[in-house]
Write an enzyme that holds these catalytic residues in place. Structure first.
Site, PDB file in Angstrom:
ATOM      1  N   CYS A  89       6.325  42.739   8.236  1.00  0.00           N
ATOM      2  CA  CYS A  89       5.708  41.501   8.731  1.00  0.00           C
ATOM      3  C   CYS A  89       6.161  41.100  10.137  1.00  0.00           C
ATOM      4  O   CYS A  89       5.372  40.539  10.889  1.00  0.00           O
ATOM      5  CB  CYS A  89       5.958  40.363   7.740  1.00  0.00           C
ATOM      6  SG  CYS A  89       5.326  40.763   6.112  1.00  0.00           S
TER       7      CYS A  89
ATOM      8  N   HIS B 278       5.176  33.725  10.970  1.00  0.00           N
ATOM      9  CA  HIS B 278       4.473  34.638  10.058  1.00  0.00           C
ATOM     10  C   HIS B 278       3.950  33.835   8.869  1.00  0.00           C
ATOM     11  O   HIS B 278       4.685  33.052   8.264  1.00  0.00           O
ATOM     12  CB  HIS B 278       5.442  35.730   9.585  1.00  0.00           C
ATOM     13  CG  HIS B 278       4.908  36.531   8.451  1.00  0.00           C
ATOM     14  ND1 HIS B 278       3.626  37.052   8.450  1.00  0.00           N
ATOM     15  CD2 HIS B 278       5.456  36.887   7.260  1.00  0.00           C
ATOM     16  CE1 HIS B 278       3.426  37.689   7.313  1.00  0.00           C
ATOM     17  NE2 HIS B 278       4.511  37.597   6.577  1.00  0.00           N
TER      18      HIS B 278
ATOM     19  N   ASN C  85      -1.522  36.368   3.543  1.00  0.00           N
ATOM     20  CA  ASN C  85      -0.459  37.055   4.261  1.00  0.00           C
ATOM     21  C   ASN C  85      -1.030  38.370   4.814  1.00  0.00           C
ATOM     22  O   ASN C  85      -1.332  39.284   4.054  1.00  0.00           O
ATOM     23  CB  ASN C  85       0.695  37.321   3.281  1.00  0.00           C
ATOM     24  CG  ASN C  85       1.868  38.052   3.920  1.00  0.00           C
ATOM     25  OD1 ASN C  85       1.766  38.587   5.015  1.00  0.00           O
ATOM     26  ND2 ASN C  85       2.986  38.070   3.217  1.00  0.00           N
TER      27      ASN C  85
HETATM   28  O1  UT7 Z   1       5.507  38.608   3.955  1.00  0.00           O
HETATM   29  C1  UT7 Z   1       6.855  38.868   3.883  1.00  0.00           C
HETATM   30  C2  UT7 Z   1       7.645  38.323   2.858  1.00  0.00           C
HETATM   31  N1  UT7 Z   1       7.000  37.752   1.722  1.00  0.00           N
HETATM   32  C3  UT7 Z   1       7.271  36.475   1.425  1.00  0.00           C
HETATM   33  O2  UT7 Z   1       7.888  35.805   2.204  1.00  0.00           O
HETATM   34  C4  UT7 Z   1       6.840  35.955   0.087  1.00  0.00           C
HETATM   35  C5  UT7 Z   1       7.971  35.179  -0.526  1.00  0.00           C
HETATM   36  N2  UT7 Z   1       7.727  34.654  -1.858  1.00  0.00           N
HETATM   37  C6  UT7 Z   1       6.811  33.699  -2.116  1.00  0.00           C
HETATM   38  O3  UT7 Z   1       6.072  33.282  -1.258  1.00  0.00           O
HETATM   39  C7  UT7 Z   1       6.822  33.097  -3.494  1.00  0.00           C
HETATM   40  O4  UT7 Z   1       7.973  33.510  -4.178  1.00  0.00           O
HETATM   41  C8  UT7 Z   1       5.562  33.441  -4.344  1.00  0.00           C
HETATM   42  C9  UT7 Z   1       4.351  32.723  -3.793  1.00  0.00           C
HETATM   43  C10 UT7 Z   1       5.327  34.934  -4.344  1.00  0.00           C
HETATM   44  C11 UT7 Z   1       5.756  32.960  -5.778  1.00  0.00           C
HETATM   45  O5  UT7 Z   1       6.055  31.570  -5.786  1.00  0.00           O
HETATM   46  P1  UT7 Z   1       7.316  31.012  -6.614  1.00  0.00           P
HETATM   47  O6  UT7 Z   1       7.267  29.554  -6.472  1.00  0.00           O
HETATM   48  O7  UT7 Z   1       8.527  31.740  -6.116  1.00  0.00           O
HETATM   49  O8  UT7 Z   1       6.941  31.423  -8.079  1.00  0.00           O
HETATM   50  P2  UT7 Z   1       7.741  32.378  -9.090  1.00  0.00           P
HETATM   51  O9  UT7 Z   1       7.607  33.803  -8.687  1.00  0.00           O
HETATM   52  O10 UT7 Z   1       9.093  31.829  -9.286  1.00  0.00           O
HETATM   53  O11 UT7 Z   1       6.904  32.147 -10.409  1.00  0.00           O
HETATM   54  C12 UT7 Z   1       6.817  30.868 -11.036  1.00  0.00           C
HETATM   55  C13 UT7 Z   1       5.908  30.964 -12.221  1.00  0.00           C
HETATM   56  C14 UT7 Z   1       6.267  32.124 -13.160  1.00  0.00           C
HETATM   57  O12 UT7 Z   1       6.015  31.700 -14.474  1.00  0.00           O
HETATM   58  P3  UT7 Z   1       7.232  31.211 -15.407  1.00  0.00           P
HETATM   59  O13 UT7 Z   1       8.193  32.366 -15.474  1.00  0.00           O
HETATM   60  O14 UT7 Z   1       7.814  30.019 -14.713  1.00  0.00           O
HETATM   61  O15 UT7 Z   1       6.560  30.905 -16.686  1.00  0.00           O
HETATM   62  C15 UT7 Z   1       5.277  33.204 -12.796  1.00  0.00           C
HETATM   63  O16 UT7 Z   1       4.996  34.077 -13.841  1.00  0.00           O
HETATM   64  O17 UT7 Z   1       4.555  31.203 -11.806  1.00  0.00           O
HETATM   65  C16 UT7 Z   1       4.046  32.381 -12.467  1.00  0.00           C
HETATM   66  N3  UT7 Z   1       3.119  33.043 -11.572  1.00  0.00           N
HETATM   67  C17 UT7 Z   1       1.817  32.702 -11.470  1.00  0.00           C
HETATM   68  N4  UT7 Z   1       1.085  31.786 -12.122  1.00  0.00           N
HETATM   69  C18 UT7 Z   1      -0.221  31.689 -11.772  1.00  0.00           C
HETATM   70  C19 UT7 Z   1       3.391  34.036 -10.673  1.00  0.00           C
HETATM   71  N5  UT7 Z   1       2.261  34.344 -10.013  1.00  0.00           N
HETATM   72  C20 UT7 Z   1       1.279  33.539 -10.486  1.00  0.00           C
HETATM   73  C21 UT7 Z   1      -0.080  33.386 -10.170  1.00  0.00           C
HETATM   74  N6  UT7 Z   1      -0.789  32.450 -10.836  1.00  0.00           N
HETATM   75  N7  UT7 Z   1      -0.695  34.121  -9.228  1.00  0.00           N
END
Ligand code: UT7
Length: 324
Positions: A112, A251, A281
């Site tokens: 990125c 980014h 992204n």
């Molecule tokens: O580009 C270079 C680097 N990349 C980044 O910088 C990305 C960095 N990470 C992020 O932006 C975030 O971590 C995400 C957007 C990928 C995820 O957001 P989060 O707030 O960290 O969510 P999480 O992964 O902790 O998941 C929270 C919950 C989980 O459910 P439980 O375990 O709490 O029941 C996931 O299973 O949300 C669930 N979940 C979803 N629910 C609906 C994960 N993806 C989805 C989805 N729709 N698409």
């Protein structure tokens, strides 16, 4: 003697994938995607559109805006994590497409932050007498390595390209930078197979290892810290205080990461450009796509101080402070 950005341009594929479309593909919701990331839709390539296709269109526009001919280019550098081939370099494909016969060509893989890294490379080459006009491109077709059965990643990525012509100038417009890596954490964001370590096999295909694998929450935490560190150190290296910054162009991976960086720098919301809602992204393309939109909206004014800041797979991160 210094260097400056002579022109900026971008190109994204026509086809759009909305959050509502994704609701029909995986167990997700527009509400979840919007609140967790800020993304509403993203542009995606068709089967016959490649990274070089997008890069070429952005390159043509950038040359047009710079008012120079392809034959005036001394170098083409393409930053991408989704090159058309292992080799030849995507920069060579772009060279052939635009007819830049005098240009040296190579690619870099800096995930990125790729555009930030290519700018720094171009700025370095400008100090050598025979390099005067350099085309730098950030181009990606991430949707081709996105697993549309994995809701944790498939809602995030989009395709696109941005290009800039960098040229020598009497005044230095590249004011300072900070580039850093932390290779110990590479496994948190990786495409495991397809390289020489884990070659393509029936097993790797069955295990879906030719797609992006990301431990989102972990990456998020490091991204916040890395983006903040990069912006602060680049400003220090430039001898510029955050209060003098006109724009933070970060980014576009997650609106919450950008907000955290903005707060750390003490910048008001109106000094941060956000367009993740429309593109998702797009990795190395996200910063030049944002700059291009700002240019087209007339938001970029001569003399403005702009911080370009990115974090990505590696991990690597970095920021560069430029004067427009
Ligand atoms: O580009 C270079 C680097 N990349 C980044 O910088 C990305 C960095 N990470 C992020 O932006 C975030 O971590 C995400 C957007 C990928 C995820 O957001 P989060 O707030 O960290 O969510 P999480 O992964 O902790 O998941 C929270 C919950 C989980 O459910 P439980 O375990 O709490 O029941 C996931 O299973 O949300 C669930 N979940 C979803 N629910 C609906 C994960 N993806 C989805 C989805 N729709 N698409």
């Amino acid at each position: 003697m210094g260097g400056k950005i002579l022109s900026i341009a971008a190109h994204v594929p026509e086809k759009i994938l909305t959050n509502e479309d994704l609701e029909k593909m995986v167990d997700t919701s527009d509400e979840w995607i919007t609140t967790r990331t800020g993304i509403k839709e993203r542009h995606i390539t068709k089967d016959n559109e490649y990274t070089s296709t997008l890069a070429t269109e952005a390159a043509k526009k950038a040359l047009d805006r710079a008012g120079i001919s392809p034959m005036d280019l001394d170098m083409i550098v393409v930053a991408s994590a989704t090159h058309d081939y292992w080799f030849p370099a995507t920069a060579c494909l772009v060279q052939a497409n635009i007819g830049a016969e005098n240009a040296a060509c190579f690619d870099i893989e800096a995930a990125c932050p790729g555009f930030v890294y290519t700018l720094e490379i171009a700025r370095g080459f400008l100090s050598i007498p025979n390099y005067n006009n350099i085309l730098v491109i950030g181009a990606e077709t991430l949707t081709k390595i996105t697993d549309y059965t994995d809701r944790g990643t498939c809602v995030l990525f989009g395709d696109g390209a941005g290009a800039a012509v960098i040229t020598k100038s009497d005044e230095e417009h590249f004011l300072g930078s900070y580039l850093k890596g932390n290779g110990k954490l590479g496994d948190l964001l990786i495409m495991p197979a397809g390289g020489t370590r884990k070659r393509c096999s029936e097993e790797s295909i069955k295990n879906r290892e030719h797609f992006i694998k990301m431990q989102g929450r972990e990456v998020f935490k490091h991204a916040v810290v890395g983006m903040q560190e990069a912006a602060i150190k680049a400003l220090e290296n430039a001898g510029i205080s955050p209060s003098e910054v006109d724009w933070l162009v970060a980014h576009q991976a997650n609106k919450r990461i950008i907000d955290a960086t903005r707060k750390k720098l003490g910048l008001p919301e109106e000094k941060v450009y956000i367009n993740i809602d429309k593109y998702g992204n797009t990795s190395s393309a996200s910063i030049p796509i944002a700059l291009n939109e700002m240019y087209e909206k007339g938001l970029l004014k001569e003399g403005q101080i702009i911080v370009l800041d990115a974090f990505g797979a590696g991990f690597i991160y970095g920021a560069i402070v430029i004067k427009w």
